[in-house]
Design a protein around this motif. Structure first.
Motif, short mmCIF file in Angstrom:
data_model
loop_
_atom_site.label_atom_id
_atom_site.label_comp_id
_atom_site.label_asym_id
_atom_site.label_seq_id
_atom_site.Cartn_x
_atom_site.Cartn_y
_atom_site.Cartn_z
N TYR A 269 0.83 -1.21 0.00
CA TYR A 269 0.00 0.00 0.00
C TYR A 269 0.86 1.25 0.00
O TYR A 269 1.80 1.39 0.78
CB TYR A 269 -0.91 0.00 1.23
CG TYR A 269 -1.68 1.29 1.40
CD1 TYR A 269 -2.61 1.69 0.45
CD2 TYR A 269 -1.46 2.10 2.51
CE1 TYR A 269 -3.32 2.87 0.60
CE2 TYR A 269 -2.16 3.29 2.67
CZ TYR A 269 -3.08 3.66 1.71
OH TYR A 269 -3.77 4.84 1.85
N THR B 26 -0.08 -0.78 9.04
CA THR B 26 -0.73 -0.23 7.87
C THR B 26 -2.24 -0.30 8.00
O THR B 26 -2.79 -1.34 8.37
CB THR B 26 -0.29 -1.00 6.60
OG1 THR B 26 1.13 -0.92 6.49
CG2 THR B 26 -0.93 -0.40 5.37
N SER C 278 0.64 -5.17 12.50
CA SER C 278 0.64 -4.38 11.28
C SER C 278 0.46 -2.90 11.60
O SER C 278 -0.36 -2.52 12.43
CB SER C 278 -0.49 -4.84 10.34
OG SER C 278 -0.54 -4.00 9.19
N SER D 51 -7.88 -3.79 5.70
CA SER D 51 -6.79 -3.71 6.68
C SER D 51 -6.62 -5.06 7.37
O SER D 51 -7.60 -5.76 7.63
CB SER D 51 -7.08 -2.64 7.73
OG SER D 51 -7.10 -1.36 7.15
#
Length: 379
Positions: free
Chosen positions: A251, A309, A307, A301
């Protein structure tokens, strides 16, 4: 990614910022050692290789890459101590909270100690159990554990310490797997997991009855399904409930969307686990018999707390090749999370397990340290 010379240290990119203060150029000659010194001081890591085990249901195993005469150090086993077995308890749900994580099956332990030791050398975690009393030589153990006498065993002093002292500086412990008979090229490497492990396994095989629905294996479905189903097709022909689609994707918040879609791009590390995201297949192109279909998906997500992100809502990515989309288990739904799954540590032989590490021994003597070292009794 580059030609590697003899004696050169293997290095991998840990990601941006990991070596922010040191560049590879600054390391200089420290990344290479003379080959004669390595042969004298180092330990061979390529005596064994992974392959499908000959043992039914065992999955993968470790196999000899060459002839290994009796007495050969087949593989080193560096160890990371875990202070308590409770650290490996599962927390998936209240019903699973009494069960240990899968990692326990790969740990080394002892009945009289709360400590577990995690092996982390290449392939050694694939060495399967071989019975010490088996009449079938192919199924009998052909290696044994022993503490290393190598100069690389920096934790030798820990063998004479208490557990409390061990965890003050737990680095450098090193076991070895040593051939107990001549091993031929291609022979499977087997070690005795101990009588307690064998008894627990026999009991598990006899009594196991799953209370959960039959599990659908992602690896099987990835081979079975080439044309992935769109979200509309899933309404009439859904995947098993424990499977979902994930996409390899990096991303980039600065990516420019064209007609509401971002075009997918490839990169050298895109298939790393950190770049795998849950996704919903919206459209499939070239599905008229083509061997390389591409897909338009909506990214989501990841659920992992690791994570960093966050994918924005309605983030649509186009032109993803089939090879970069796969079916995966939904979070904590793989069969390793079953409450009834087998869990037992591999036992280190009593003859080499330090007395000072036996913190579960009940001491009756007025001098507990001496009693623990000379006449331990099971609690």
């Amino acid at each position: 990614v580059n030609d590697i010379e003899e004696g050169q240290e293997l290095m991998v990119n840990y990601g941006d910022g990991w070596l922010s203060k040191i560049s590879h150029d600054d390391l200089g000659d420290t990344t290479k050692k003379p080959v004669p010194a390595l042969r004298k001081e180092g330990m061979c890591l390529d005596h064994i290789r992974p392959a499908t085990s000959f043992i039914k249901g065992a999955g993968r195993g470790a196999f000899a890459t060459r002839a290994l005469p009796k007495g050969t150090v087949v593989a080193p086993i560096p160890l990371i101590p875990i202070q308590s077995r409770q650290a490996l308890m599962s927390s998936r749900s209240s019903s699973a909270s009494k069960n240990h994580q899968l990692l326990l099956n790969y740990c080394l332990g002892h009945a009289q100690s709360s400590m577990l030791l995690v092996p982390y050398a290449p392939v050694v975690n694939l060495v399967n159990h071989g019975g010490s009393g088996s009449t079938d030589e192919a199924a009998a153990a052909n290696v044994k554990m022993q503490w290393s006498t190598s100069t690389l065993h920096l934790g030798k002093k820990l063998l004479d310490m208490s557990l409390e002292e061990v965890f003050q500086n737990p680095n450098g412990l090193l076991l070895e797997l040593v051939a107990t008979r001549d091993i031929g090229p291609g022979d499977e490497i087997l070690v005795d997991y101990g009588d307690a492990w064998q008894a627990a396994w026999d009991q598990h095989v006899t009594s196991f009855q799953s209370t959960e629905d039959e599990h659908a294996y992602a690896r099987v479905w990835n081979k079975r399904i080439w044309m992935l189903r769109t979200h509309e097709e899933l309404e009439s022909e859904p995947y098993p409930p424990n499977l979902r689609t994930t996409c390899s994707y990096k991303y980039n918040p600065a990516s420019v969307a064209v007609e509401g879609q971002v075009k997918w791009y490839n990169s050298a590390d895109i298939k790393q686990f950190a770049n795998r995201y849950p996704c919903t297949v919206l459209e499939r192109t070239d599905d008229d018999g083509a061997t390389t279909p591409t897909y338009t998906v909506m990214m989501h997500s990841p659920e992992s707390m690791l994570s960093k992100t966050t994918i924005p809502a309605n983030h649509i990515v186009s032109s993803i090749p089939r090879d970069f989309i796969r079916l995966d288990d939904t979070l904590q739904s793989s069969d390793q999370h079953m409450v009834e799954a087998f869990r037992h540590d591999i036992r280190i032989p009593d003859s080499i397990f330090p007395q000072g590490w036996r913190d579960l021994v009940k001491h009756t003597s007025k001098t507990p340290t001496v009693a623990a070292r000379t006449s331990p009794e099971r609690a």
